[in-house]
Design a protein around this motif. Structure first.
Motif, PDB file in Angstrom:
ATOM      1  N   ALA A 144       0.825  -1.209   0.000  1.00 18.78           N
ATOM      2  CA  ALA A 144       0.000   0.000   0.000  1.00 18.78           C
ATOM      3  C   ALA A 144       0.860   1.260   0.000  1.00 18.78           C
ATOM      4  N   LEU A 145       2.066   1.144   0.557  1.00 20.21           N
ATOM      5  CA  LEU A 145       2.985   2.280   0.595  1.00 20.21           C
ATOM      6  C   LEU A 145       3.869   2.354  -0.651  1.00 20.21           C
ATOM      7  N   GLY A 146       3.651   1.398  -1.571  1.00 20.87           N
ATOM      8  CA  GLY A 146       4.422   1.387  -2.805  1.00 20.87           C
ATOM      9  C   GLY A 146       5.796   0.768  -2.671  1.00 20.87           C
ATOM     10  N   LEU A 147       6.008  -0.021  -1.622  1.00 23.43           N
ATOM     11  CA  LEU A 147       7.296  -0.658  -1.380  1.00 23.43           C
ATOM     12  C   LEU A 147       7.255  -2.122  -1.789  1.00 23.43           C
ATOM     13  N   ASP A 148       8.433  -2.704  -1.986  1.00 20.56           N
ATOM     14  CA  ASP A 148       8.516  -4.115  -2.372  1.00 20.56           C
ATOM     15  C   ASP A 148       8.135  -5.003  -1.203  1.00 20.56           C
ATOM     16  N   GLN A 149       7.562  -6.156  -1.543  1.00 20.24           N
ATOM     17  CA  GLN A 149       7.224  -7.131  -0.504  1.00 20.24           C
ATOM     18  C   GLN A 149       8.501  -7.717   0.090  1.00 20.24           C
ATOM     19  N   MET A 150       8.406  -8.181   1.311  1.00 22.02           N
ATOM     20  CA  MET A 150       9.577  -8.685   2.026  1.00 22.02           C
ATOM     21  C   MET A 150       9.266 -10.027   2.664  1.00 22.02           C
ATOM     22  N   ASN A 151      10.192 -10.951   2.547  1.00 21.18           N
ATOM     23  CA  ASN A 151      10.050 -12.240   3.233  1.00 21.18           C
ATOM     24  C   ASN A 151      10.744 -12.119   4.588  1.00 21.18           C
ATOM     25  N   PHE A 152       9.947 -11.893   5.607  1.00 23.35           N
ATOM     26  CA  PHE A 152      10.500 -11.592   6.926  1.00 23.35           C
ATOM     27  C   PHE A 152      11.211 -12.776   7.570  1.00 23.35           C
ATOM     28  N   LEU A 153      10.948 -13.989   7.113  1.00 19.55           N
ATOM     29  CA  LEU A 153      11.475 -15.171   7.793  1.00 19.55           C
ATOM     30  C   LEU A 153      12.517 -15.933   6.979  1.00 19.55           C
ATOM     31  N   SER A 154      12.938 -15.377   5.844  1.00 15.41           N
ATOM     32  CA  SER A 154      13.839 -16.120   4.964  1.00 15.41           C
ATOM     33  C   SER A 154      15.317 -15.924   5.291  1.00 15.41           C
ATOM     34  N   GLU A 155      15.659 -14.821   5.985  1.00 14.84           N
ATOM     35  CA  GLU A 155      17.042 -14.537   6.344  1.00 14.84           C
ATOM     36  C   GLU A 155      17.158 -14.366   7.857  1.00 14.84           C
ATOM     37  N   ASN A 156      18.366 -14.580   8.375  1.00 15.22           N
ATOM     38  CA  ASN A 156      18.541 -14.660   9.825  1.00 15.22           C
ATOM     39  C   ASN A 156      18.193 -13.374  10.575  1.00 15.22           C
ATOM     40  N   VAL A 157      18.689 -12.241  10.093  1.00 20.32           N
ATOM     41  CA  VAL A 157      18.447 -10.993  10.828  1.00 20.32           C
ATOM     42  C   VAL A 157      16.961 -10.613  10.839  1.00 20.32           C
ATOM     43  N   PRO A 158      16.283 -10.553   9.665  1.00 20.24           N
ATOM     44  CA  PRO A 158      14.833 -10.277   9.708  1.00 20.24           C
ATOM     45  C   PRO A 158      14.054 -11.324  10.501  1.00 20.24           C
ATOM     46  N   ALA A 159      14.483 -12.598  10.394  1.00 20.34           N
ATOM     47  CA  ALA A 159      13.795 -13.661  11.137  1.00 20.34           C
ATOM     48  C   ALA A 159      13.984 -13.476  12.640  1.00 20.34           C
ATOM     49  N   PHE A 160      15.192 -13.097  13.051  1.00 26.09           N
ATOM     50  CA  PHE A 160      15.469 -12.852  14.470  1.00 26.09           C
ATOM     51  C   PHE A 160      14.592 -11.723  14.993  1.00 26.09           C
ATOM     52  N   ILE A 161      14.519 -10.626  14.236  1.00 22.98           N
ATOM     53  CA  ILE A 161      13.704  -9.478  14.650  1.00 22.98           C
ATOM     54  C   ILE A 161      12.225  -9.863  14.686  1.00 22.98           C
ATOM     55  N   SER A 162      11.773 -10.642  13.694  1.00 22.57           N
ATOM     56  CA  SER A 162      10.371 -11.073  13.648  1.00 22.57           C
ATOM     57  C   SER A 162      10.036 -11.942  14.851  1.00 22.57           C
ATOM     58  N   CYS A 163      10.923 -12.869  15.183  1.00 20.05           N
ATOM     59  CA  CYS A 163      10.712 -13.730  16.356  1.00 20.05           C
ATOM     60  C   CYS A 163      10.685 -12.897  17.637  1.00 20.05           C
ATOM     61  N   MET A 164      11.563 -11.900  17.704  1.00 16.65           N
ATOM     62  CA  MET A 164      11.634 -11.063  18.899  1.00 16.65           C
ATOM     63  C   MET A 164      10.362 -10.226  19.053  1.00 16.65           C
ATOM     64  N   VAL A 165       9.856  -9.683  17.951  1.00 14.82           N
ATOM     65  CA  VAL A 165       8.613  -8.901  18.003  1.00 14.82           C
ATOM     66  C   VAL A 165       7.461  -9.770  18.501  1.00 14.82           C
ATOM     67  N   LEU A 166       7.376 -10.985  17.985  1.00 14.76           N
ATOM     68  CA  LEU A 166       6.311 -11.892  18.418  1.00 14.76           C
ATOM     69  C   LEU A 166       6.469 -12.264  19.888  1.00 14.76           C
ATOM     70  N   ASN A 167       7.693 -12.528  20.315  1.00 16.56           N
ATOM     71  CA  ASN A 167       7.931 -12.873  21.713  1.00 16.56           C
ATOM     72  C   ASN A 167       7.537 -11.724  22.634  1.00 16.56           C
ATOM     73  N   LEU A 168       7.858 -10.501  22.223  1.00 17.49           N
ATOM     74  CA  LEU A 168       7.483  -9.344  23.025  1.00 17.49           C
ATOM     75  C   LEU A 168       5.965  -9.193  23.099  1.00 17.49           C
ATOM     76  N   TRP A 169       5.300  -9.423  21.968  1.00 16.94           N
ATOM     77  CA  TRP A 169       3.832  -9.336  21.941  1.00 16.94           C
ATOM     78  C   TRP A 169       3.202 -10.343  22.902  1.00 16.94           C
ATOM     79  N   MET A 170       3.809 -11.529  22.995  1.00 14.80           N
ATOM     80  CA  MET A 170       3.261 -12.572  23.853  1.00 14.80           C
ATOM     81  C   MET A 170       3.655 -12.402  25.315  1.00 14.80           C
ATOM     82  N   ALA A 171       4.857 -11.870  25.565  1.00 13.27           N
ATOM     83  CA  ALA A 171       5.382 -11.838  26.929  1.00 13.27           C
ATOM     84  C   ALA A 171       5.136 -10.523  27.663  1.00 13.27           C
ATOM     85  N   LEU A 172       4.997  -9.435  26.932  1.00 15.69           N
ATOM     86  CA  LEU A 172       4.835  -8.127  27.570  1.00 15.69           C
ATOM     87  C   LEU A 172       3.644  -8.046  28.536  1.00 15.69           C
TER      88      LEU A 172
END
Length: 295
Positions: A144-172
């Motif tokens: 919607a913002l005109g940016l390219d799609q991203m595979n958040f879980l295909s590489e280590n750094v984005p996957a690490f950040i994605s896992c951390m965001v989810l963990n924070l959502w569940m644990a906070l």
């Protein structure tokens, strides 16, 4: 004679509980330690033999074994999650305790929703509903913002950040709840006296709030730290679930032990890693318990 009989009475009543603890807790640890000293794997299931400390040596000294990198990832994961959790929960709890805040109980109830949901359901919902390349909310937002799609879980750094965001959502929510309970135990007269002396927001919280809630909060922080260190389901289900590999090679010590036990079928190495993790947690417990007593 009567005194001697009474001396053994506690042992008589405590024996069933001790036997149960021995069978459920002590025996599995001892057996895992024994397997760690052997070469048991899929090729040596019945004819395994004792190889001493080779599995421990392989895990701790060989870089290519993957354990050291998994341990480093786990430490970074634990530290980042705990720092963000504690800081975010503190300020959110302060906001929920602002005098005159309307619908405060409603906000607190809604905040408990992520924590109350079954972890398996939450993780899979985030994987499909948020991180999916085609249907996920985040990629729809990027489109919607005109940016390219991203595979958040295909590489280590984005996957690490994605896992951390989810963990924070569940644990906070749990940390916010503990912070909220601790804050309500602080005598409000301290703040009124500090205001009269000209103390500002940061000064009041640094010298009044934090010292006051520390004894109440310390056990919850320690417990959450252990839970975060042993986190398995988020990393596994988002990136490593059989039939749904994302492409990331992210490993924590728990997923590393799982992979060696149930994927590579190297039970000796997996058991050695489990014992190392167990000893690490015991040592950490000794330091944290001393800190709690001092607090």
């Amino acid at each position: 004679m009567m005194k001697k009989k009474n001396r053994f009475l506690p042992w008589k009543y405590g024996t069933p509980a001790l036997v149960l603890i021995g069978v459920i807790v002590v025996f599995p640890i001892l057996y895992t330690g024994y397997i760690a000293l052997t070469n048991m794997n899929m090729y040596h299931w019945d004819d395994y033999h004792i190889i001493g400390l080779e599995n421990f040596q392989r895990a701790l000294t060989k870089v290519d074994s993957g354990f050291l990198s998994a341990l480093a990832t786990t430490i970074i994961w634990t530290v980042l999650n705990m720092v963000i959790q504690i800081v975010a929960a503190f300020f959110l709890a302060l906001g929920l305790n602002v005098k005159g805040l309307k619908l405060a109980r409603v906000y607190k109830t809604l905040l408990m929703f992520p924590w109350a949901m079954p972890a398996y359901v939450s993780i899979l919902l985030w994987r499909v509903g948020m991180f999916n390349t085609e249907f996920g909310f985040l990629n729809k937002l990027l489109a919607a913002l005109g940016l390219d799609q991203m595979n958040f879980l295909s590489e280590n750094v984005p996957a690490f950040i994605s896992c951390m965001v989810l963990n924070l959502w569940m644990a906070l929510p749990f940390m916010i709840m503990m912070m909220d309970s601790a804050l309500q135990s602080v005598d409000r007269s301290y703040y009124e006296s500090a205001k009269l002396d000209g103390a500002g927001f940061w000064t009041r919280n640094w010298y009044i709030t934090i010292p006051s809630i520390k004894p109440v909060l310390a056990p919850a922080v320690i417990m959450t730290t252990f839970t975060t260190f042993k986190q398995f389901d988020i990393v596994y289900l988002l990136t490593m679930q059989k039939g749904s590999y994302s492409g990331a090679t992210l490993q924590t010590v728990i997923t590393y032990a799982h992979q060696n036990a149930f994927v590579s079928n190297n039970y000796g190495l997996s058991s050695a890693v489990s014992i190392i993790i167990f000893l690490f947690i015991i040592i950490f417990s000794m330091f944290t318990n001393r800190g709690v007593k001092e607090a």
